[in-house]
Design a protein around this motif. Sequence first.
Motif, mmCIF file in Angstrom:
data_model
loop_
_atom_site.group_PDB
_atom_site.id
_atom_site.type_symbol
_atom_site.label_atom_id
_atom_site.label_comp_id
_atom_site.label_asym_id
_atom_site.label_seq_id
_atom_site.Cartn_x
_atom_site.Cartn_y
_atom_site.Cartn_z
ATOM 1 N N THR A 136 73.576 -81.275 -41.555
ATOM 2 C CA THR A 136 72.423 -80.957 -42.373
ATOM 3 C C THR A 136 72.890 -79.969 -43.431
ATOM 4 N N ALA A 137 72.199 -79.904 -44.541
ATOM 5 C CA ALA A 137 72.649 -79.050 -45.647
ATOM 6 C C ALA A 137 71.670 -77.917 -45.901
ATOM 7 N N LEU A 138 72.223 -76.769 -46.230
ATOM 8 C CA LEU A 138 71.450 -75.616 -46.679
ATOM 9 C C LEU A 138 72.086 -75.123 -47.975
ATOM 10 N N PRO A 139 71.280 -74.666 -48.913
ATOM 11 C CA PRO A 139 71.855 -74.157 -50.157
ATOM 12 C C PRO A 139 72.404 -72.738 -49.985
ATOM 13 N N HIS A 140 73.351 -72.413 -50.814
ATOM 14 C CA HIS A 140 73.825 -71.028 -50.885
ATOM 15 C C HIS A 140 73.964 -70.646 -52.347
ATOM 16 N N ASP A 141 73.829 -69.355 -52.621
ATOM 17 C CA ASP A 141 74.082 -68.861 -53.974
ATOM 18 C C ASP A 141 75.214 -67.842 -53.984
ATOM 19 N N ASP A 142 75.722 -67.537 -52.805
ATOM 20 C CA ASP A 142 76.864 -66.639 -52.663
ATOM 21 C C ASP A 142 77.673 -67.146 -51.463
ATOM 22 N N PRO A 143 78.713 -67.949 -51.715
ATOM 23 C CA PRO A 143 79.438 -68.558 -50.599
ATOM 24 C C PRO A 143 80.058 -67.547 -49.637
ATOM 25 N N ASP A 144 80.545 -66.435 -50.141
ATOM 26 C CA ASP A 144 81.161 -65.445 -49.250
ATOM 27 C C ASP A 144 80.130 -64.813 -48.314
ATOM 28 N N ALA A 145 78.954 -64.493 -48.846
ATOM 29 C CA ALA A 145 77.905 -63.905 -48.013
ATOM 30 C C ALA A 145 77.408 -64.920 -46.981
ATOM 31 N N SER A 146 77.240 -66.175 -47.400
ATOM 32 C CA SER A 146 76.793 -67.210 -46.454
ATOM 33 C C SER A 146 77.837 -67.447 -45.374
ATOM 34 N N LEU A 147 79.097 -67.496 -45.780
ATOM 35 C CA LEU A 147 80.176 -67.680 -44.813
ATOM 36 C C LEU A 147 80.183 -66.542 -43.794
ATOM 37 N N ALA A 148 80.058 -65.315 -44.264
ATOM 38 C CA ALA A 148 80.049 -64.160 -43.362
ATOM 39 C C ALA A 148 78.874 -64.243 -42.381
ATOM 40 N N PHE A 149 77.707 -64.664 -42.835
ATOM 41 C CA PHE A 149 76.547 -64.756 -41.955
ATOM 42 C C PHE A 149 76.757 -65.814 -40.876
ATOM 43 N N TYR A 150 77.106 -67.025 -41.292
ATOM 44 C CA TYR A 150 77.212 -68.114 -40.311
ATOM 45 C C TYR A 150 78.437 -67.973 -39.401
ATOM 46 N N ARG A 151 79.527 -67.441 -39.928
ATOM 47 C CA ARG A 151 80.744 -67.276 -39.120
ATOM 48 C C ARG A 151 80.683 -65.994 -38.298
ATOM 49 N N ALA B 274 75.971 -75.529 -49.297
ATOM 50 C CA ALA B 274 76.330 -76.148 -50.574
ATOM 51 C C ALA B 274 75.653 -75.458 -51.749
ATOM 52 N N PRO B 275 76.331 -75.441 -52.897
ATOM 53 C CA PRO B 275 75.707 -74.872 -54.091
ATOM 54 C C PRO B 275 74.688 -75.860 -54.665
ATOM 55 N N PRO B 276 73.411 -75.491 -54.730
ATOM 56 C CA PRO B 276 72.399 -76.444 -55.181
ATOM 57 C C PRO B 276 72.546 -76.840 -56.647
ATOM 58 N N ALA B 277 73.163 -75.996 -57.441
ATOM 59 C CA ALA B 277 73.310 -76.293 -58.868
ATOM 60 C C ALA B 277 74.358 -77.361 -59.144
ATOM 61 N N ALA B 278 75.092 -77.765 -58.131
ATOM 62 C CA ALA B 278 76.181 -78.731 -58.344
ATOM 63 C C ALA B 278 75.710 -80.177 -58.410
ATOM 64 N N ASP B 279 74.493 -80.457 -57.988
ATOM 65 C CA ASP B 279 74.000 -81.831 -57.983
ATOM 66 C C ASP B 279 73.763 -82.308 -59.415
ATOM 67 N N PRO B 280 74.499 -83.322 -59.862
ATOM 68 C CA PRO B 280 74.329 -83.784 -61.248
ATOM 69 C C PRO B 280 73.012 -84.530 -61.465
ATOM 70 N N GLY B 281 72.300 -84.862 -60.392
ATOM 71 C CA GLY B 281 71.075 -85.634 -60.517
ATOM 72 C C GLY B 281 69.820 -84.812 -60.735
ATOM 73 N N ILE B 282 69.937 -83.491 -60.804
ATOM 74 C CA ILE B 282 68.738 -82.682 -61.002
ATOM 75 C C ILE B 282 68.705 -82.133 -62.424
ATOM 76 N N THR B 283 67.499 -81.915 -62.918
ATOM 77 C CA THR B 283 67.312 -81.399 -64.274
ATOM 78 C C THR B 283 67.426 -79.881 -64.277
ATOM 79 N N GLU B 284 67.495 -79.307 -65.456
ATOM 80 C CA GLU B 284 67.532 -77.845 -65.574
ATOM 81 C C GLU B 284 66.246 -77.229 -65.027
ATOM 82 N N ASP B 285 65.102 -77.876 -65.249
ATOM 83 C CA ASP B 285 63.842 -77.370 -64.691
ATOM 84 C C ASP B 285 63.879 -77.386 -63.171
ATOM 85 N N GLU B 286 64.390 -78.461 -62.595
ATOM 86 C CA GLU B 286 64.501 -78.542 -61.137
ATOM 87 C C GLU B 286 65.470 -77.494 -60.609
ATOM 88 N N ARG B 287 66.580 -77.297 -61.306
ATOM 89 C CA ARG B 287 67.565 -76.292 -60.905
ATOM 90 C C ARG B 287 66.933 -74.901 -60.913
#
Length: 136
Positions: free
Chosen positions: A8-23, A57-70
Amino acid sequence: MDITIHTTALPHDDPDASLAFYRDVLGFEVRSDVGQGRMRWITVGPAGQPGTSILLAPPAADPGITEDERRMITEMMAKGTYGWILLATPDLDATFEKVQAGDTEVVQEPTEQPYGVRDCAFRDPAGNLVRIQELR
């Protein structure tokens, strides 16, 4: 039909902070960490359960979403209303104490719910709601 939950996927905006939390806080294994900078896809999962993972995963990486959706996703993440996951443990009190000691935002202390479960809730560094139920 034979279907299992694999990832399953969850978004992150700071990979290091997310990694520290889950690990470090939840004790999950790091299964993969690809990409660089803020554009990293990190797969973590509970020890002893190699077939079940969470993709951070970084949510902004999906090429299928618009700037408004981002922008809307970013706003929802900031409010903590975008992503969530439900975990389970046989010892909710010990798990709560360990997660709380990780300087995590507590949303709800262990509580007996009127619908028959005992659970608690936290926010991960990206604002995702992490609920933990006690296995009975």
